[in-house]
Design an enzyme around this catalytic site. Structure first.
Site, mmCIF file in Angstrom:
data_model
loop_
_atom_site.group_PDB
_atom_site.id
_atom_site.type_symbol
_atom_site.label_atom_id
_atom_site.label_comp_id
_atom_site.label_asym_id
_atom_site.label_seq_id
_atom_site.Cartn_x
_atom_site.Cartn_y
_atom_site.Cartn_z
ATOM 1 N N GLU A 107 59.666 75.678 34.310
ATOM 2 C CA GLU A 107 59.595 77.032 34.894
ATOM 3 C C GLU A 107 59.580 76.960 36.421
ATOM 4 O O GLU A 107 60.194 77.789 37.102
ATOM 5 C CB GLU A 107 58.359 77.761 34.362
ATOM 6 C CG GLU A 107 58.524 78.104 32.875
ATOM 7 C CD GLU A 107 57.287 78.723 32.266
ATOM 8 O OE1 GLU A 107 56.213 78.076 32.327
ATOM 9 O OE2 GLU A 107 57.368 79.843 31.748
ATOM 10 N N GLU A 127 56.130 74.963 24.809
ATOM 11 C CA GLU A 127 54.891 75.730 24.636
ATOM 12 C C GLU A 127 54.652 76.151 23.190
ATOM 13 O O GLU A 127 53.516 76.210 22.725
ATOM 14 C CB GLU A 127 54.898 76.975 25.534
ATOM 15 C CG GLU A 127 54.643 76.703 26.999
ATOM 16 C CD GLU A 127 55.891 76.334 27.787
ATOM 17 O OE1 GLU A 127 56.911 75.985 27.165
ATOM 18 O OE2 GLU A 127 55.839 76.394 29.023
#
Ligand code: CAA
Ligand code: NAI
Length: 701
Positions: A107, A127
């Protein structure tokens, strides 16, 4: 500048390097350091561009998972500040990736203006495997960059992609050769020379999927596999938001759905397993620096169901295997099955035909025991008979080289007795693989009384190398997993006698999240195996009834399970879907009556409690006996060997979350109602009374 992040100048490029070993997680201090680096670069007129790289093993492996449970007390600079600083930078920032860019790490890279990586780098948003979703813009930026149809499967699977694939997907702009810092600097200089603009992913309009039904179809495609699991469905909603909403609103939606996941029991369970799977390789009396034997070659005795699968694990990582059978016919059969498995994988496009040949080419097939002489590890997977195992080990002892590890794949026999057949019991250990051995992740390494530390360290290490999750256990009947399973299976059978039918028990446990219930599992594995064992035991003990007469009767009628088209259920030809069968119901009712049971309706809740708490109560006994080193090891065993829903964290963790006082009270109630099989484990009682948990040591508790 934070001491976890460096800022240096290389000509006109500012180099921001994250140094937070072992994996450069975004622990407190790292975001601050990156923000300061970006500021320093922007403030220096000599600097025209910046690169962000990781020191040591890789780029950034994401948020520091341990901080999810112990958040910093003081307000710290966060990953969101990093994203803002990078995106707002007036000078271009290039992410240079080696090793891994994962989760928050990717990210951060997506907030940079450009991305490059070395050929061995990997990229991913894992995740989901922690029960959460990329909560730092990943679900909004990735679909903008590569399109929702390519982004969604990546985020929902959590899979990593290598640099060439990342380039093809446009996650990165360039694959660089050599050292990542130099490669990224060269790229940054070129971008400056070309006058390239500041590319901000947030400004890209997310492309629409080619079909209006894309999201609904995708949801359908994972409905069964991901049933009951929150994160994948929330990820779909996030990516849909990336298509439907402006960037800032999408980010707000992502935050809302992230928070929902983060607060869930599922995230706790999965994060518990993350640490549990790393803790289980640490053996208190076998420190990390214990010498390990080098395993460059393996020999496997027996090319049956297990031997063939075990061999494949070694072949898959390039370790040559000498495969020894009793005769040519058995050897050819075993080799045929291995080849068939590889050919199937190649047909699915997961490996190439060249890979198939390369792996088959690593097998030295033999019917001569002398051929094991040079192997670094010998794994025995012959018939489950003590006399045969002893004879085989005496022979191995004569032939194997002095420093070889001698392992047995026995599932029920005493490893010490097998070791005693050799003159080197310190080199003997159990390596209990699970069927199908080329697929199941679990490896129970069974420590014998005389197994040396070196032998233990070696099998723990090689287990990891061949892609397994190795857990060290002690000797007892069934070791950890099967011993617990025996109690669970016995309870499931009792439920049939009291009022339930196989589909009631299996249905309740399936809805709890298990891959399948005990009766469907029995049909898959084959009921005849247990039947033969029971018959042998009955003969030894002079009994005329076993503890599972309905199973016996099913086998007497030729109903061995899926392979004969009928078992606890019936099966249509070529179809594995279990269909409830009136014949089985009749048998159950008759046996129940013979036992004098007054049948009653049993709730789903009772079914789940009776089956799960049998696992937990036996698990507590296993812990107290020291057969398992920690409760979290038992959780790892169930999550990797028995289809236990990972998002529940394993049976012991599940019990912790229910609360041991409540579990103990229920177990005590069942003890009053059903007798000896429910005698509460003393450890469960003690922990319940003290208000403690099984898993006291892991951050996810
Ligand atoms: N946070 C905290 N600790 C971590 C960590 C993380 N993200 N990743 C790894 N570690 C720790 C491990 O617990 C282990 O510690 P011990 O040595 O004390 O046991 C150590 O780092 C080394 O890890 P591995 O043994 O797993 O090393 P490996 O080389 O086999 O694998 C890896 C390296 C591929 C990075 C693997 O550790 C991994 O997959 N890590 C998790 C990656 C991940 O899930 N990232 C997303 C985090 S969530 C997030 O980022 C949310 C967000 O949106 C901001
Ligand atoms: P299997 O019957 O499929 O294979 C055994 C193979 O060993 C046969 O091919 C046989 O020809 C060969 N063999 C027998 N004696 C031999 C000898 N002296 N030398 C060389 N080869 C010999 O049995 P399976 O299921 O593979 O089991 C093997 C071992 O693995 C057993 O100890 C079993 O308890 C254990 N195990 C089995 C599991 C399963 O699900 N099948 C799971 C975990 C362990």
């Amino acid at each position: 500048m934070s001491d976890l992040v460096d800022f240096t100048k290389r000509g006109a490029v500012g180099v921001i390097t994250v140094n937070n070993p072992p994996v450069n997680a975004l622990s407190v201090g790292v975001p601050q350091g990156i923000v300061e680096g970006v500021k320093a670069g922007n403030a220096d007129p000599e600097i025209k561009a910046m690169v962000l790289v990781g020191g040591g093993r890789g780029f950034i492996a994401g948020a520091d998972i341990s901080e999810f449970f112990n958040p910093p007390k003081e307000k710290a600079v966060t990953i969101f500040d990093v994203l803002d600083a990078l995106e707002a930078s007036d000078k271009p920032v290039v992410a240079g990736v080696h090793g891994n860019a994962l989760g928050g790490g990717l990210e951060v890279a997506l907030a940079c203006h450009y991305r490059c990586g070395v050929a061995s780098a990997h990229f991913g948003l894992p995740e989901v495997k922690l029960g959460i979703l990329p909560g730092a813009g990943g679900t909004q930026r990735l679909p903008r960059l590569i399109g929702p149809e390519r982004a969604l499967p990546l985020i929902v699977s959590g899979d990593f992609v290598p640099a060439d694939k990342a380039l093809e997907l446009s996650i990165i702009d360039l694959v660089v050769a050599g050292d990542i810092t130099s490669g990224a600097i060269d790229y940054a200089n070129k971008l400056v020379a070309d006058g390239s603009n500041l590319r901000r992913i947030r400004d890209i309009q997310t492309p629409k999927p080619s079909s209006d039904a894309f999201f609904a179809d995708f949801e359908k495609s994972i409905a069964r596999r991901a049933r009951g699991f929150l994160a994948p469905f929330n990820i779909i909603k996030c990516v849909q938001a990336a298509v439907d909403l402006p960037f800032d609103e999408g980010i707000a939606r992502e935050r809302e759905l992230f928070d929902e996941c983060m607060k869930s029991e599922q995230a706790r369970g999965l994060m518990h397993l993350f640490f549990a799977e790393r803790t289980c390789t640490k053996i208190p009396d076998v420190p990390k620096d214990t010498p390990k034997k080098k395993i460059d070659t393996a020999a496997i005795l027996g090319a049956g169901t297990m031997g063939g699968g075990i061999a494949m694990n070694f072949l898959n990582v390039g370790i040559p295997v000498t495969l020894v059978e009793r005769d040519q016919e058995a050897l050819d059969r075993g080799l045929g099955i291995i080849r068939g498995n590889y050919e199937n994988t190649a047909k699915k496009g997961r490996i190439t035909q060249d890979d198939v040949e390369a792996r088959m080419g690593l097998i030295n097939a033999s019917t001569d025991y002398q051929d094991i002489a040079e192997a670094d590890i010998v794994i025995e997977a012959v018939f489950e008979e003590m006399d045969i195992k002893k004879e085989v080990f005496a022979k191995i002892d004569e032939i194997a080289k002095p420093d070889a590890v001698l392992a047995t794949n026995t599932s029920t026999l005493d490893v010490d007795e097998i070791a005693a057949a050799t003159k080197r019991p310190e080199s003997v250990i159990g390596t209990h693989f699970f069927s199908p051995a080329n697929v199941m992740k679990l490896l129970e390494n069974v420590r014998g009384a005389k197994s040396s530390k070196e032998t233990i360290a070696t099998v723990m290490d090689i287990g990891k190398k061949i892609g397994k999750v190795p857990v060290l256990v002690g000797i007892c009947d069934g070791f950890v997993g099967n011993r617990m399973l025996h109690h669970y299976g016995r309870e499931a059978y009792k439920l049939l006698m009291e009022g339930a039918l196989p589909q009631d028990v299996d249905g309740a446990l399936y809805d709890y999240g298990l891959a399948m219930g005990p009766f469907a599992m029995g049909d898959l594995a084959g009921l005849d195996v247990g039947w033969r064992i029971r018959k042998r035991k009955m003969a030894e003990l002079g009994l005329n009834r076993s503890d599972s007469p309905v199973s016996d009767e099913l086998c007497e009628r030729g109903r061995y399970g899926q392979k004969t088209g009928a078992g606890w259920y019936r099966y249509e030809k070529g179809n594995r879907t279990p269909i409830p069968d009136p014949e089985v119901k009749e048998l159950i009712l008759a046996e129940s009556e013979r036992e004098g049971m007054k049948r009653r309706t049993i709730t789903t809740e009772e079914i789940v409690q009776r089956c799960m708490y049998q696992l937990v109560n036996e698990g507590a006994k296993i812990l107290e006996e020291g057969i398992a080193l920690r409760a979290s090891d038992i959780d790892v065993i169930y999550a990797n060997g028995y289809g236990f829903p990972r998002y529940r964290g394993g049976p012991m963790f599940y019990a912790d979350r229910v609360g041991l006082k409540s579990v103990y009270d229920t177990v005590s109630k069942f003890y009053d109602e059903h007798g000896e099989a429910w005698k509460p484990a003393p450890l469960l009682k003690r922990l319940a009374e003290k208000g403690e948990t099984f898993n006291a040591q892991n951050p996810g508790r």
